[in-house]
Design a protein around this motif. Structure first.
Motif, mmCIF file in Angstrom:
data_model
loop_
_atom_site.group_PDB
_atom_site.id
_atom_site.type_symbol
_atom_site.label_atom_id
_atom_site.label_comp_id
_atom_site.label_asym_id
_atom_site.label_seq_id
_atom_site.Cartn_x
_atom_site.Cartn_y
_atom_site.Cartn_z
ATOM 1 N N HIS A 28 16.404 16.824 77.922
ATOM 2 C CA HIS A 28 15.868 17.408 79.090
ATOM 3 C C HIS A 28 15.664 18.727 79.341
ATOM 4 O O HIS A 28 14.767 19.426 79.986
ATOM 5 N N ILE A 31 12.973 19.796 76.561
ATOM 6 C CA ILE A 31 11.517 19.007 76.281
ATOM 7 C C ILE A 31 10.250 19.935 76.838
ATOM 8 O O ILE A 31 9.150 19.883 76.175
ATOM 9 N N SER A 32 10.365 20.514 78.016
ATOM 10 C CA SER A 32 9.305 21.603 78.493
ATOM 11 C C SER A 32 8.953 22.435 77.412
ATOM 12 O O SER A 32 7.550 22.585 77.121
ATOM 13 N N SER A 144 12.397 15.853 90.954
ATOM 14 C CA SER A 144 12.142 16.261 89.381
ATOM 15 C C SER A 144 11.547 17.825 89.431
ATOM 16 O O SER A 144 11.106 18.247 90.411
ATOM 17 N N LEU A 163 4.709 16.959 82.946
ATOM 18 C CA LEU A 163 5.984 16.668 82.546
ATOM 19 C C LEU A 163 6.896 16.436 83.808
ATOM 20 O O LEU A 163 7.206 17.670 84.327
ATOM 21 N N ASP A 164 7.520 15.379 83.926
ATOM 22 C CA ASP A 164 8.519 15.358 84.985
ATOM 23 C C ASP A 164 9.805 15.104 84.482
ATOM 24 O O ASP A 164 10.076 13.987 83.578
ATOM 25 N N VAL A 165 10.764 15.797 84.652
ATOM 26 C CA VAL A 165 12.078 15.571 84.322
ATOM 27 C C VAL A 165 12.908 15.664 85.578
ATOM 28 O O VAL A 165 12.854 16.675 86.380
ATOM 29 N N PRO A 176 17.605 8.409 85.228
ATOM 30 C CA PRO A 176 16.825 9.458 84.771
ATOM 31 C C PRO A 176 15.472 9.277 84.899
ATOM 32 O O PRO A 176 14.913 8.097 84.653
ATOM 33 N N CYS A 178 12.175 11.035 82.812
ATOM 34 C CA CYS A 178 11.624 11.939 81.662
ATOM 35 C C CYS A 178 10.335 11.440 81.254
ATOM 36 O O CYS A 178 10.427 10.352 80.202
ATOM 37 N N GLU A 179 9.176 11.809 81.654
ATOM 38 C CA GLU A 179 7.787 11.112 81.150
ATOM 39 C C GLU A 179 6.807 12.298 81.431
ATOM 40 O O GLU A 179 6.825 13.277 82.261
#
Length: 506
Positions: A28, A31-32, A144, A163-165, A176, A178-179
């Protein structure tokens, strides 16, 4: 209170078309930056938002029953002032991560639901909607950090990549998030699959249709780990056969992919089982619609071969440990201490081996190749209507096709019985072919059940299930002995199980 779809049919819904990709293995924190380096996102300036989504419903979860969602969202970007949006969504259609839904969004002045923002939405088609509004309460929320990119797609296409975290929180529980969500702003829908394929070449993804709202409801119900079972669609008998094929195959593929996505988070043997059922139903669906699809290139599934093998190995051991062996524990031990120790050792070995195979399956799921292969199948499925011809309606076609399949199964059952009565060497192989045909026939009948005569179809399904079960029970017991021998199972146990299997097969 009822939702009148016909009364609202004249209202044109703003369409939200998106492709959702879960990133269950992502770090997490990193990832961005990783996503921003993927072509064609590389070099595009992104923006970041902090989101809080609050979902509302009645205590009876009326909106959820109507497959609708009402949400308040706070959006904060950098040091700018927080602003609020109210969104009403209705269920749509989708498969393998692609979804199309109705979405109505309005800016509201503060963090409270505004009934005026629901004007011009399907809300007014709900009987007693004024009273319903007063019953709404917060049910769960998601928090998020969202990173956004605007990506050009072809000559005139534009896709918003989000991108959602963060996490979804409900009933004191947290899961969690993360998608990636690829939303089509304008352009051809296929451009979503093209971009998703480019992303999947660099990052391990899993296509998923589960919305954040549905994730919140499942968390609230404590049903997040519940496996997704078959849900054959209700089909209009006048639907063109190719479009019906897309609907049926889409539901089958969703059962496969959604159970895979849940398996990554939860250790439950039923998720493995239902994923395999989904894949077998998908293959049975291709078999069912083969006459319609004979001139259409079939989807390439070679990239899923390692996944299918891993699923099969794990499911076989799950069946052995949890279903087939337990009933024979006491008959084998029969009060003998040495035999009890032998059986206990076998149980420990199976538990350890199942964990090894589960880890191996997760490793395969975490490879970019698996996600790319799943996206390829979804892309093929989405393109099916372009092959539509002036074929007959699905209703008459389904009756003729399933009638032929049932006749074929009856003939196979007769041939199998005759082979066993004669003691033919290939009787066991013939029996196995009959079992596979029974299973496929059952899946096909269930998929078409809404179009077929009820009583007759129930009888046919029951017969196919009976054949599948009777042949399968004895064969599974014999096959288990071949699985257990390399694991060092005691010879006394193997001999006992072979004797029982031989007796049952005879």
């Amino acid at each position: 209170m009822t939702y009148n779809k016909e009364a609202h049919a004249k209202d044109k819904a703003p369409a939200e078309i998106e492709l959702k990709l879960a990133l269950p293995w992502a770090d997490h924190r990193l990832i961005s930056a990783q996503v921003s380096e993927i072509p064609p996102l590389n070099g595009i300036v992104s923006e970041q938002q902090h989101l809080r989504n609050i979902y509302f419903d009645t205590p009876e979860q009326y909106l959820r029953q109507q497959r609708a969602a009402l949400r308040l969202r706070s959006v904060r970007q950098g040091k700018k002032r927080t602003h609020w949006r109210q969104t009403f969504k209705t269920a749509g259609s989708g498969a393998s991560g692609l979804s199309q839904r109705g979405e109505w969004e309005s800016t509201v002045s503060r963090g409270e639901l505004d009934p005026n923002a629901l004007e011009g939405t399907p809300w007014h088609a709900i009987e007693g909607h004024e009273q319903l509004f007063t019953q709404l309460t917060p049910c769960f929320e998601t928090i998020s950090t969202r990173t956004l990119w605007q990506v050009s797609a072809g000559d005139d296409g534009l896709i918003e990549v989000a991108l959602d975290v963060g996490s979804v929180q409900a009933g004191g529980r947290t899961l969690p998030i993360c998608e990636l969500e690829l939303e089509l702003v304008h352009g051809p829908v296929d451009s979503l699959f093209v971009l998703a394929g480019q992303i999947a070449a660099h990052v391990a993804v899993l296509p998923t249709e589960t919305s954040k709202a549905e994730r919140g409801w499942r968390l609230l119900d404590d049903s997040s780990a519940t496996a997704l079972r078959a849900r054959p669609p209700d089909l209009d008998p006048h639907l063109p056969a190719e479009r019906a094929a897309q609907t049926v195959l889409g539901e089958m593929l969703s059962q496969f992919t959604e159970n895979l996505a849940r398996f990554v988070q939860f250790d439950d043997a039923e998720l493995v089982h239902q994923a395999r059922v989904g894949w077998r139903r998908w293959n049975s669906g291709l078999w069912l619609f083969k006459p319609l699809l004979k001139d259409i290139p079939v989807p390439d599934t070679t990239g899923l071969a390692p996944l299918r093998r891993a699923l099969g190995r794990l499911r076989d051991l799950d069946v052995a440990a949890l279903e087939t062996l337990p009933p024979w524990k006491e008959p084998f031990i029969s009060g003998n201490a040495d035999r009890e120790a032998q059986w206990h050792s076998l149980e420990k070995t199976l538990t350890a081996e199942r964990q090894v195979l589960r880890s191996a399956l997760c490793e395969i799921l975490s490879t970019p190749e698996t996600g790319a292969a799943l996206l390829g199948i979804g892309r093929w499925l989405h393109a099916l209507p372009q092959y539509e011809t002036k074929s007959e309606d699905i209703g008459p076609w389904a009756e003729k096709r399933t009638g032929r399949l049932h006749t074929r199964l009856k003939n196979e059952i007769k041939v199998t019985k005759e082979a066993k009565d004669r003691g033919d060497e290939d009787a066991l192989e013939q029996e196995h072919r009959t079992r596979l045909l029974a299973k496929r026939s059952r899946y096909c009948l269930e998929a078409m059940q809404s179009l077929l005569p009820n009583a007759r179809t129930r009888r046919w399904i029951e017969k196919a299930t009976e054949v599948q079960t009777q042949i399968g029970a004895a064969r599974d017991l014999m096959l288990i002995t071949f699985m257990l021998e390399p694991l060092g199972a005691d010879r006394a146990i193997l001999g006992f199980l072979r004797g029982v299997a031989a007796a049952r097969m005879a």
